[in-house]
Design an enzyme around this catalytic site. Structure first.
Site, PDB file in Angstrom:
ATOM      1  CB  SER B  47      -1.033  -0.079   1.416  1.00  0.00           C
ATOM      2  OG  SER B  47      -1.705  -0.962   1.304  1.00  0.00           O
ATOM      3  CB  CYS B 131      -5.490   2.345   6.914  1.00  0.00           C
ATOM      4  SG  CYS B 131      -6.146   3.131   5.347  1.00  0.00           S
TER       5      CYS B 131
END
Ligand SMILES: Cc1cc2nc3c(=O)[nH]c(=O)nc-3n(C[C@H](O)[C@H](O)[C@H](O)COP(=O)(O)OP(=O)(O)OC[C@H]3O[C@@H](n4cnc5c(N)ncnc54)[C@H](O)[C@@H]3O)c2cc1C
Ligand SMILES: Cc1cc2nc3c(=O)[nH]c(=O)nc-3n(C[C@H](O)[C@H](O)[C@H](O)COP(=O)(O)OP(=O)(O)OC[C@H]3O[C@@H](n4cnc5c(N)ncnc54)[C@H](O)[C@@H]3O)c2cc1C
Ligand SMILES: Cc1cc2nc3c(=O)[nH]c(=O)nc-3n(C[C@H](O)[C@H](O)[C@H](O)COP(=O)(O)O)c2cc1C
Ligand SMILES: Cc1cc2nc3c(=O)[nH]c(=O)nc-3n(C[C@H](O)[C@H](O)[C@H](O)COP(=O)(O)O)c2cc1C
Ligand code: FES
Ligand code: FES
Lengths: 261, 312, 312, 261
Positions: B47, B131
């Site tokens: 990511s 997240c």
């Protein structure tokens, strides 16, 4: 690097807490250097789950074997003691960047603590091959843990042992020895592994004298190939402090650049 | 025989020649010497965040029964470096690239997706909505159906790339989040990210992870993920990517039977660097053994006895 | 030396001479010949339901990595049988009896608690709020803060027994549920029940559990439970019973350090019938080794580095 | 019952898929009966997680040993093949209710399939000790799987083998054999284990003749001592069908009472 099936040639207990393993490395056709490591699968099944990283203790290029010296610590190393000669084990590597001996370094000082000795032994071997004078301070809890001293002596290294047992391993004494050996042997480069405390000592001492050096670090690992960023440490770069990977940019770093905590 | 197997799967306009790909964060071009990336269904780099990030304190990983906990903290060199150096590195391969994005706010997700979406080397975007939402209460976006909806809808408005929402398993109802993502226009769902966990060294009394808590991955979580895939499959028509604890082809097939159209392999790569290749081979062998010509005919084909109560 | 150890813990007015007890459903008087029940901190029989229940289809258990999935369905002989035959059987021991209750509605929880609460042989009630609310949407009571509040408050109104709410880990925020239970008057929190999971036999393509899904228990879930204990400890002052994956005393101590005042041992009993006794012995040895005279001084004593971000 | 550490005396492969293990049972001072079982810990570490249940194959009361015959099926039994003589293994039991031979049953018929033979072998042994005439139909995939036939013959049992290999194991043929043996040997009680299909056949056949019998069931287990209710099956009782525990009320049940699905 690759996951190699390597045949165990021997795997024996060499002292109370240490074991020594030799494997056939014939099928590894890559170069292996001192300071590099292998990530070993310690059990056949699912336990332990992760591989365990181990430095190369000895490289025997003619007989095509490599050796590991390991401390029995937890589940992984306990499993490793069950490896038997003839068995093929799953050894992933060689990984990381090893030591590099510069031409001009004709006299080096090693300072190793505990199992860090295993890592520096391969360097002593290389030094011997290159006719570099090698002096080593080996620190451990007890003399029993200092079995690798003979290996280093076998390579022609001058070895000084310090232990808790003898009351010689305190920082002051080691500092005194480092200072003395730096002088006595006109040391050109310093190497350390195995203890944060001693590494800081070595870093300061070498810095004071403007002597270069290298350090081998340990950090808990995930992938061991540089993709997961589990194993980072800080090193000083031209543009400030960088977070680098012990498994990829290391485990060997320039002593002066590493930020020791 | 394996020549005639149809292994290709689609997620929106993303077309993959087979259903096996890496999980973000457990893969990188440092592995390129280990096997041929062209064998994979897709490539999924770690990511990326908008700005460079240093990541968390070490130790960042620790071992637990049947898995590991990690808390890397998405160490990242930032979006410009990613566009300039990382994407081109993966663009060399003849395999679709799925860019995984982490962001602190919905706006940032949209902004990053717009930029990444324009790169012709990118074939899909995976939104790591597991997240934390730094502008909200710090909980992950994917823990809230409304936020997930808003996030996906916003991103949908700025790019035509197929969007995969990577769900967090740390929720009461993964179905609710899946439905929200589908309604917002997601093209696929990744089930799922890691499960929040903690381990303590009883001798030092310190957490085994520098950041105290982290996400557990590996076979320990597989039965929870399989359950979630099955639950999501029952409420959504979107293609699902199964992820969490796949160690071998049996695990991958289990997820496919539960409802996954494709699978991601993460932690297994650390233990066996050839895991993904072996998973793919094993899937082919299974298809041959059971005379399945098209992998899509296996998706969701678990046999649920009709008498089953729907309450667990 | 172990003579001077203070091992006793309290949950409301429930006083236990040590913190080790069995987890409901993994213990019964069929084990009485294996060790002396009087050694335990408390006895916790299988959850009881108001009416007799047949339970679910077999197979009711299956093995997974680091644990097992079960879906028994609370097979029960009903409350009258329980009061007449089961409670007296446990009343023989000189150890507090914690009665575990499962019910389909809040009213039934209250009704059963009132009846059980009057039995002098009972020292506390554990409310298994992880079971589905049949009058609502079928989700567990413990998945909803408001329902949990209402349930505990209702029961609190009908009995003076100390009440332990057994939470379900299948939630987005265990903290929210813990707070609701504390506000409603619970005396203690059990963290936690099993995690919903599923496994599929890829050859028969059938779920490995007759009821399709079930709860996973055993060491695979321990890091998730440790995390939840720590989270609950941060928001609640109630004593916590740690439960999930304890196999040995190290695991129990880990949960105590995370914030548990007592522990329950479930699945481990199936593998080592002396688990609970060994857990207790191991806790004592640890206390001696680290010079801890009172177990309560260990509770929540994990060392959290001050620099830690609170976001995971 | 108890978790006993028992010494492995031998553990050998006896056919393609079957292994045979003998353990020293000297320290077990409880009575053990045919049809009871032990729950064995198949590995030292955490794998496999659960114990595995195995019937007693032979009880040698004089030499104080017990024997198991097991089919290698999955992770647990694969691990068991690694047990070596001299090793102490963790064996929990004896568990459950075994067979009971009534005085008046002077001639019995056994019908076993596959590994069910292991369970009925102990019964054949008991029959021999009690001078009960024993006739057995043993069914398996192949003759290779029928090694236990000799054990039964050793106990004086009359053995009829049927296999897929020979094309003799189909229901029609077994039905024919059952009918024939019932008549020929004036069977007083019928016993079965190892196959749902054959159990139903035996149940029907015995019922028709009004012959009593017993059946040993298998079910996935959690606790193996009766507390978890994982292992239930249905039996007919005076007040309708009851759900009972295979590990506690069984694994041996009255043939006529069990609800076979
Ligand atoms: C590059 C490198 C080289 C090493 N070389 C050697 C060597 O030559 N000889 C030797 O005895 N040891 C060496 N170590 C340390 C060795 O990897 C650990 O002692 C070993 O992993 C412990 O495993 P365990 O299961 O026995 O212990 P546990 O404590 O049970 O291990 C639990 C987990 O922590 C990790 N871990 C524990 N200690 C360390 C550590 N010091 N470094 C990294 N991870 C750790 C393990 O890998 C495992 O994932 C080296 C470590 C690194 C990183
Ligand atoms: C009372 C009883 C007596 C038995 N006696 C014998 C015997 O004498 N010899 C023999 O070879 N086998 C016997 N079995 C079957 C034996 O328990 C299984 O074959 C064994 O558990 C398989 O374990 P595995 O790990 O090799 O297989 P896997 O299929 O990998 O096992 C996975 C899980 O399913 C369970 N399981 C699989 N098959 C069975 C089964 N048939 N019954 C119960 N649980 C099962 C296992 O215990 C384990 O928990 C008996 C079973 C029972 C209940
Ligand atoms: C070391 C590590 C780093 C990870 N980093 C990321 C990440 O950056 N983004 C992301 O979406 N998931 C990340 N994950 C989660 C994985 O992509 C995957 O969802 C999870 O590990 C479960 O799959 P596995 O059990 O196959 O590993 C990471 C996992 C690990 C182990
Ligand atoms: C077979 C089995 C039956 C269970 N039955 C109940 C039950 O009736 N009531 C309850 O509250 N929990 C029940 N549980 C959950 C346990 O009490 C415990 O919360 C869970 O197993 C986690 O702990 P462990 O990992 O130590 O087993 C059961 C668990 C198992 C394995
Ligand atoms: S261990 Fe993964 S980057 Fe070093
Ligand atoms: S296995 Fe637990 S009751 Fe039978």
């Amino acid at each position: 690097m690759k996951a190699y099936p390597l045949e165990v040639l021997s795997n024996v207990q060499v002292s109370e807490r240490y074991w020594h393993m030799k494997v056939d490395s014939t099928i590894i056709d890559e170069s292996i250097t001192a300071g590099q490591f292998f990530n070993i699968k310690c059990g056949e099944g699912e336990l332990p789950f992760l591989r365990r990283p181990f430095s190369i203790y000895r490289i025997n290029r003619e007989e095509k074997t490599i050796e590991f010296l390991y401390l029995v610590k937890g589940s992984g190393t306990v499993q490793m003691t069950k490896f038997v000669p003839g068995e093929n084990i799953d050894v992933f590597g060689p990984l990381g960047v090893g030591f590099s001996l510069k031409e001009e370094w004709d006299s080096i000082l090693l300072l190793a603590r505990g199992v860090g000795i295993a890592t520096l032994a391969a360097l002593a071997q290389e030094a011997a091959e290159k006719n570099v004078k090698c002096v080593a301070i080996l620190s451990a809890r007890s003399n029993n843990d200092l079995l690798a001293a003979e290996t280093l002596q076998g390579f022609g290294a001058t070895v000084v042992k310090v232990t808790e047992e003898d009351g010689t391993s305190n920082v002051e004494n080691v500092q005194r020895l480092v200072n003395q050996l730096f002088e006595e042997h006109d040391i050109k480069a310093a190497f350390t592994c195995g203890s944060m405390r001693l590494s800081r000592l070595m870093q300061r001492s070498a810095e004071k004298r403007g002597i270069p050096g290298q350090i081998a670090l340990e950090e808990h690992m995930g992938c061991a190939v540089g993709v997961c960023y589990a194993c980072v440490c800080d090193v000083r770069g031209p543009h400030g402090i960088n977070s680098v990977r012990v498994c990829k940019e290391g485990p060997v770093f320039d002593l002066e650049k590493v930020v020791l905590t | 025989m394996t020549k005639n197997l149809k292994l290709d799967v689609k997620i929106g306009s993303l077309h993959m020649k087979n259903p096996v790909m890496p999980a973000s964060g457990a893969f990188g071009f440092e592995m390129a010497s280990l096997f041929d990336f062209n064998e994979l269904g897709a490539l999924v780099p770690k990511s990326i965040t908008k700005y460079p990030r240093g990541g968390n304190d070490t130790p960042r990983v620790c071992e637990v029964t049947g898995g590991m906990i990690n808390s890397i903290g998405i160490q990242s060199k930032g979006l410009p470096y990613y566009m300039e150096h990382i994407i081109p590195e993966y663009a060399k391969y003849d395999v679709p690239l799925i860019a995984s994005i982490s962001a602190d706010s919905i706006e940032e997700f949209a902004e990053m997706s717009e930029i990444i979406g324009k790169d012709p080397a990118v074939s899909a975007i995976e939104l790591n909505i597991s997240c934390p939402n730094l502008e909200g209460d710090g909980k992950a976006f994917g823990m809230d159906g409304d936020l997930s909806f808003e996030l996906i809808q916003k991103v949908k408005g700025v790019t035509d790339q197929p969007l995969i929402a990577k769900l967090t398993p740390n929720v009461t109802s993964i179905q609710e989040i899946a439905i929200a993502c589908e309604e917002a226009g997601a093209d696929g769902l990744n089930v799922a990210n890691t499960i929040l966990a903690m381990a303590i060294d009883i001798h030092t009394r310190k957490p085994k992870i520098g950041n105290v808590m982290g996400g557990i991955s590996g076979p320990a979580i597989k039965p929870i993920i399989v359950r979630m895939i099955h639950q999501v499959r029952n409420v959504s028509t979107l293609p699902i990517i199964g992820c969490g604890g796949i160690m071998n082809s049996d695990d991958a097939i289990e997820m496919i039977l539960a409802g996954a159209s494709a699978v991601q392999v993460g932690t297994a790569n650390f233990i066996n660097p050839l895991s993904m290749i072996e998973v793919l081979e094993g899937i082919k062998e299974y298809m041959v053994e059971y005379n399945i010509s098209d992998i899509n005919n296996l998706v969701g084909k678990v046999n649920i006895p009709s008498s089953t109560t729907t309450l667990y």
